[in-house]
Design an enzyme around this catalytic site. Structure first.
Site, PDB file in Angstrom:
ATOM      1  N   GLN A   1     -11.081   2.766   0.758  1.00 41.49           N
ATOM      2  CA  GLN A   1     -10.798   4.112   1.269  1.00 41.49           C
ATOM      3  C   GLN A   1     -11.748   5.126   0.639  1.00 41.49           C
ATOM      4  O   GLN A   1     -12.361   5.950   1.335  1.00 41.49           O
ATOM      5  CB  GLN A   1      -9.357   4.500   0.964  1.00 41.49           C
TER       6      GLN A   1
ATOM      7  N   THR B   1       2.429   1.545   5.842  1.00 41.69           N
ATOM      8  CA  THR B   1       1.643   2.634   5.280  1.00 41.69           C
ATOM      9  C   THR B   1       1.243   3.562   6.412  1.00 41.69           C
ATOM     10  O   THR B   1       0.990   3.087   7.527  1.00 41.69           O
ATOM     11  CB  THR B   1       0.376   2.105   4.573  1.00 41.69           C
TER      12      THR B   1
ATOM     13  N   THR C   1      -1.487   5.927   6.078  1.00 41.62           N
ATOM     14  CA  THR C   1      -2.937   6.108   6.048  1.00 41.62           C
ATOM     15  C   THR C   1      -3.682   4.960   6.700  1.00 41.62           C
ATOM     16  O   THR C   1      -4.646   5.169   7.448  1.00 41.62           O
ATOM     17  CB  THR C   1      -3.417   6.287   4.595  1.00 41.62           C
TER      18      THR C   1
ATOM     19  N   MET D   1       0.836  -1.213   0.000  1.00 39.51           N
ATOM     20  CA  MET D   1       0.000   0.000   0.000  1.00 39.51           C
ATOM     21  C   MET D   1       0.872   1.266   0.000  1.00 39.51           C
ATOM     22  O   MET D   1       0.865   2.033   0.956  1.00 39.51           O
ATOM     23  CB  MET D   1      -0.900  -0.022   1.257  1.00 39.51           C
TER      24      MET D   1
ATOM     25  N   CYS E   1       3.498  10.059   4.409  1.00 44.67           N
ATOM     26  CA  CYS E   1       3.035   9.105   3.406  1.00 44.67           C
ATOM     27  C   CYS E   1       4.284   8.385   2.934  1.00 44.67           C
ATOM     28  O   CYS E   1       5.297   9.032   2.629  1.00 44.67           O
ATOM     29  CB  CYS E   1       2.325   9.801   2.251  1.00 44.67           C
TER      30      CYS E   1
END
Length: 232
Positions: A52, A83, A85, A10, A197
């Site tokens: 998402q 990841t 997020t 991801m 990120c």
């Protein structure tokens, strides 16, 4: 060494960085032919991204929790979720397994505390920037005030991440835009910038930035290496 599980894919570009950095860290620490004992579950990011976009975080959490259980059954003693997020669903993963999840927010918060930082800029997806699971953790656990961009800039940062960085495209105009955002945040009082990120570090690698850059991937890997090597 201990055996570490990685929940990745991801995107796979950032997961490849985790794999490389973990192995380099073990080699630097132990020398010779040593490499990192890792177990990797790499998901199809298209499915995660669709969840998402739909706001179905419960389903995304179930998917990653099942993957985490598989890594635990395979022998992982701890987990890295590769990841930023998807740490939104960290509680679902933690509830599904008996082994620790090494949280990226804690890796970042500890690094900021060591530097004495009180106010930090954050770059990341719109989920990371606008929701509280990341900024709130830094504020509540580490006393860090996190500065973010205006909504229009957040939308463009997010577009670049999914349309370009997650597809392996690292372009000069995107790099210039991100640096402009950082300059504006510096002017508002940010002391450092968190690359929140896992692909942004690839975009801004070896550039002159208006703020010191703290790459969440590198800090998360360092936390993983500390756990891996604890008994070595």
């Amino acid at each position: 060494m201990n055996q570490l599980g990685i929940l990745g894919g991801m995107s796979w570009e950032s997961t490849a960085s985790y794999y490389r950095l973990l192995n380099q860290g073990v080699r630097q620490s132990l020398g010779g032919l040593h490499s990192a004992p890792l177990l990797l579950h790499s998901v199809d990011f298209a499915g995660i991204a669709a969840l998402q976009k739909a706001g179905d975080w419960e389903a995304a959490g179930r998917l990653l929790a099942e993957a985490a259980q598989g890594l635990q059954r395979a022998g992982a003693g701890a987990l890295l979720l590769a990841t930023n997020t998807m740490h939104k669903v960290a509680p679902a993963i933690e509830a599904a397994v008996e082994i620790p999840l090494l949280h990226i927010g804690d890796a970042v918060g500890q690094a900021l505390q060591r530097r004495g930082v009180r106010k930090a800029a954050l770059l990341g997806t719109r989920f990371t920037l606008l929701e509280d699971f990341y900024r709130g953790r830094l504020a509540e656990r580490f006393g860090i005030e996190v500065l973010i961009q205006p909504l229009a800039q957040i939308e463009e940062i997010d577009r670049v991440i999914f349309a370009e960085l997650c597809q392996g495209r690292f372009q000069a105009d995107a790099r210039a835009f991100y640096l402009e955002c950082l300059e504006q945040l510096r002017a508002r009082g940010a002391e450092v910038a968190i690359l929140g990120c896992t692909e942004i570090g690839l975009l801004l690698e070896n550039v002159a930035a208006p703020l010191a850059l703290l790459d969440s991937t590198e800090l998360h890997v360092a936390m993983g290496l500390e756990w891996l090597l604890a008994d070595a």
